[in-house]
Structure formats: C-alpha cells, structure tokens
Design a protein around this motif. Structure first.
Motif, PDB file in Angstrom:
ATOM      1  N   UNK A 272       0.838  -1.198   0.000  1.00  0.00           N
ATOM      2  CA  UNK A 272       0.000   0.000   0.000  1.00  0.00           C
ATOM      3  C   UNK A 272       0.878   1.255   0.000  1.00  0.00           C
ATOM      4  N   UNK A 273       0.372   2.355  -0.578  1.00  0.00           N
ATOM      5  CA  UNK A 273       1.117   3.612  -0.518  1.00  0.00           C
ATOM      6  C   UNK A 273       1.073   4.187   0.904  1.00  0.00           C
ATOM      7  N   UNK A 274       2.246   4.605   1.388  1.00  0.00           N
ATOM      8  CA  UNK A 274       2.342   5.173   2.730  1.00  0.00           C
ATOM      9  C   UNK A 274       3.143   6.466   2.701  1.00  0.00           C
TER      10      UNK A 274
ATOM     11  N   UNK B  25       8.639  10.856   3.437  1.00  0.00           N
ATOM     12  CA  UNK B  25       8.929   9.901   2.373  1.00  0.00           C
ATOM     13  C   UNK B  25       7.637   9.252   1.918  1.00  0.00           C
ATOM     14  N   UNK B  26       7.423   9.197   0.605  1.00  0.00           N
ATOM     15  CA  UNK B  26       6.254   8.521   0.037  1.00  0.00           C
ATOM     16  C   UNK B  26       6.729   7.305  -0.739  1.00  0.00           C
ATOM     17  N   UNK B  27       5.947   6.236  -0.656  1.00  0.00           N
ATOM     18  CA  UNK B  27       6.276   5.043  -1.424  1.00  0.00           C
ATOM     19  C   UNK B  27       5.368   3.905  -1.035  1.00  0.00           C
ATOM     20  N   UNK B  28       5.572   2.766  -1.702  1.00  0.00           N
ATOM     21  CA  UNK B  28       4.799   1.582  -1.364  1.00  0.00           C
ATOM     22  C   UNK B  28       5.530   0.829  -0.259  1.00  0.00           C
ATOM     23  N   UNK B  29       4.772   0.428   0.751  1.00  0.00           N
ATOM     24  CA  UNK B  29       5.355  -0.281   1.879  1.00  0.00           C
ATOM     25  C   UNK B  29       5.819  -1.663   1.446  1.00  0.00           C
TER      26      UNK B  29
ATOM     27  N   UNK C  26      10.090   3.091  -4.053  1.00  0.00           N
ATOM     28  CA  UNK C  26       9.834   4.356  -4.742  1.00  0.00           C
ATOM     29  C   UNK C  26      10.163   4.161  -6.212  1.00  0.00           C
ATOM     30  N   UNK C  27       9.111   3.869  -6.994  1.00  0.00           N
ATOM     31  CA  UNK C  27       9.260   3.661  -8.438  1.00  0.00           C
ATOM     32  C   UNK C  27      10.356   2.662  -8.758  1.00  0.00           C
ATOM     33  N   UNK C  28      10.349   1.533  -8.048  1.00  0.00           N
ATOM     34  CA  UNK C  28      11.306   0.462  -8.314  1.00  0.00           C
ATOM     35  C   UNK C  28      12.584   0.546  -7.505  1.00  0.00           C
TER      36      UNK C  28
END
Length: 153
Positions: free
Chosen positions: A100-102, A116-120, A132-134
């Motif tokens: 999920x995005x966190x 920081x944004x990204x997928x957990x 973060x985008x791979x």
C-alpha cells in the motif's frame, strides 16, 4: 496527551472485542466535551468492519463499563472503525498493508527529507523499507515519527 483512564478502558474492551471476533485498535477520551465522549476504534479481523460490528461492540462494552463503574459520571460512548487514513503501528498492520502507498515522517530528516512517500515493502527491527518507483529506500526506525496510509493515491 492520553487520558489516564484510557489504558484501563482498553484493558476492559480488549476481551469484550475478542469475544465478538473484533480487535480494539485505539481509544480516546474527550473530557473537554459535555458530556465527555469516549471513542473506541475497533476492527473486524475477518472482513471489513461494519455498522453491525460497531453496534455489537457498543452494547457489550457499555454493559461492561457500567458494571465496573470505571467512568463514574455521564459520558457518551462512540464505537467506530478507524478508517483507512490511520497510522500504522502494529506488526500486523505493517504486514496487512504491504504494497500500500504510505507516508513516512522522520525527525530529524533522513537524507535531507522529513517525509517519504512510497509503497510499503516491510519493516524489520531497525528499518522500514519503501518502494519508490522500483528503487528500495531504507529508513531507520529510530528516526520515524509516523507511518500513515497515503489516501491520496
């Protein structure tokens, strides 16, 4: 600041919730309102938390609280689901929301960033890992002040 009765209330509410197949995820006692409002957040472990879950928990918890007289004066009990905008805190939540995005907040900033944004990906004893985008970003847990689901995504 947490009201001094909240830990006792959670201790009372937890077995009540477990009997109903629910989990207590938090409680807040707003004593600045008249009458004071006790809000208890629950989650159904088998499916999405529904109004029926909140009603069952409310009736059972109200009876328990009244029997113990932990809150001597008049109060309003609200039982609800925490919703998706909540913070992640328990190991179970970090496992449940993998992918999920966190939004991760740090203090002091980590590598010049406080947010920081990204997928957990996961968390271990020392770090939280985001995609973060791979690219995998590792953030030390000692710097993290909050991890919240990103509902903007």
């Amino acid at each position: 600041m947490t009201h001094p009765l909240v830990p006792q209330i959670i201790d009372l509410a937890t077995p009540v919730a477990e009997e109903l197949g629910l989990e207590v995820v938090g409680a807040v006692f707003h004593t600045n309102q008249r009458p004071p409002v006790l809000r208890v957040d629950i989650r159904n472990l088998q499916q999405d938390t529904g109004l029926d879950d909140c009603e069952r928990m409310s009736r059972a918890l109200e009876a328990c609280l009244d029997a113990t007289e932990i809150i001597p004066d008049t109060y309003v009990l609200e039982v609800s689901s925490p919703g998706i905008s909540r913070q992640l805190e328990t190991d179970r939540e970090f496992i449940s929301f993998k992918g999920f995005p966190v939004i991760v907040s740090t203090s002091p900033p980590h590598d010049g960033q406080a947010e920081w944004n990204g997928q957990l990906i996961r968390r271990d004893e020392t770090k939280i890992y985001l995609n973060q985008k791979g690219r995998v970003v590792e953030i030390p847990r000692s710097l993290i002040t909050r991890v919240q689901l990103d509902e903007r995504q």
